[in-house]
Design a protein around this motif. Structure first.
Motif, PDB file in Angstrom:
ATOM      1  N   THR A 143     -20.796  -1.219  -4.560  1.00  0.00           N
ATOM      2  CA  THR A 143     -20.671  -1.640  -5.955  1.00  0.00           C
ATOM      3  C   THR A 143     -20.042  -0.528  -6.781  1.00  0.00           C
ATOM      4  O   THR A 143     -19.214  -0.790  -7.656  1.00  0.00           O
ATOM      5  N   LYS A 144     -20.406   0.699  -6.496  1.00  0.00           N
ATOM      6  CA  LYS A 144     -19.821   1.845  -7.194  1.00  0.00           C
ATOM      7  C   LYS A 144     -18.310   1.891  -6.974  1.00  0.00           C
ATOM      8  O   LYS A 144     -17.542   2.067  -7.921  1.00  0.00           O
ATOM      9  N   LYS A 145     -17.873   1.690  -5.737  1.00  0.00           N
ATOM     10  CA  LYS A 145     -16.434   1.680  -5.427  1.00  0.00           C
ATOM     11  C   LYS A 145     -15.724   0.562  -6.181  1.00  0.00           C
ATOM     12  O   LYS A 145     -14.622   0.756  -6.699  1.00  0.00           O
ATOM     13  N   THR A 146     -16.360  -0.604  -6.252  1.00  0.00           N
ATOM     14  CA  THR A 146     -15.766  -1.744  -6.949  1.00  0.00           C
ATOM     15  C   THR A 146     -15.614  -1.450  -8.435  1.00  0.00           C
ATOM     16  O   THR A 146     -14.564  -1.715  -9.024  1.00  0.00           O
ATOM     17  N   PHE A 147     -16.650  -0.910  -9.051  1.00  0.00           N
ATOM     18  CA  PHE A 147     -16.590  -0.589 -10.480  1.00  0.00           C
ATOM     19  C   PHE A 147     -15.505   0.439 -10.771  1.00  0.00           C
ATOM     20  O   PHE A 147     -14.757   0.319 -11.742  1.00  0.00           O
ATOM     21  N   ILE A 148     -15.403   1.458  -9.933  1.00  0.00           N
ATOM     22  CA  ILE A 148     -14.375   2.490 -10.124  1.00  0.00           C
ATOM     23  C   ILE A 148     -12.985   1.893  -9.965  1.00  0.00           C
ATOM     24  O   ILE A 148     -12.069   2.193 -10.736  1.00  0.00           O
ATOM     25  N   ARG A 149     -12.814   1.013  -8.963  1.00  0.00           N
ATOM     26  CA  ARG A 149     -11.521   0.356  -8.744  1.00  0.00           C
ATOM     27  C   ARG A 149     -11.115  -0.484  -9.960  1.00  0.00           C
ATOM     28  O   ARG A 149      -9.942  -0.626 -10.278  1.00  0.00           O
TER      29      ARG A 149
ATOM     30  N   GLY B  65     -11.832   0.291 -13.022  1.00  0.00           N
ATOM     31  CA  GLY B  65     -11.596   1.147 -14.167  1.00  0.00           C
ATOM     32  C   GLY B  65     -12.816   1.735 -14.849  1.00  0.00           C
ATOM     33  O   GLY B  65     -12.695   2.335 -15.914  1.00  0.00           O
ATOM     34  N   ALA B  66     -13.989   1.587 -14.287  1.00  0.00           N
ATOM     35  CA  ALA B  66     -15.188   2.171 -14.898  1.00  0.00           C
ATOM     36  C   ALA B  66     -15.138   3.688 -14.740  1.00  0.00           C
ATOM     37  O   ALA B  66     -14.866   4.192 -13.655  1.00  0.00           O
ATOM     38  N   PRO B  67     -15.408   4.411 -15.833  1.00  0.00           N
ATOM     39  CA  PRO B  67     -15.409   5.871 -15.727  1.00  0.00           C
ATOM     40  C   PRO B  67     -16.691   6.356 -15.057  1.00  0.00           C
ATOM     41  O   PRO B  67     -17.748   5.756 -15.198  1.00  0.00           O
ATOM     42  N   GLY B  68     -16.610   7.421 -14.319  1.00  0.00           N
ATOM     43  CA  GLY B  68     -17.792   7.986 -13.664  1.00  0.00           C
ATOM     44  C   GLY B  68     -18.489   8.960 -14.575  1.00  0.00           C
ATOM     45  O   GLY B  68     -17.997   9.246 -15.655  1.00  0.00           O
TER      46      GLY B  68
END
Length: 54
Positions: free
Chosen positions: A18-24, A26-29
């Motif tokens: 899910t983290k990879k999907t959110f980053i893909r 455009g979610a900032p870390g």
């Protein structure tokens, strides 16, 4: 329930996929990768209960 409790729950509920999907998308870390359904099921209800007590 305090901030440390909430952060620990978020970390426990998050998944790498899910983290990879959110980053893909455009979610900032930094982020934990918690699905919205899991947030509602576990945290939102608890926070609402606490707010109603105040």
């Amino acid at each position: 329930m305090n901030v440390l409790d909430v952060m620990a729950q978020l970390e426990a509920l998050g998944t790498q996929q899910t983290k990879k999907t959110f980053i893909r998308h455009g979610a900032p870390g930094p982020l934990f990768g918690v699905k919205i359904g899991d947030l509602k099921k576990h945290l939102v209800k608890e926070v609402k209960k606490i707010n109603n007590l105040l």
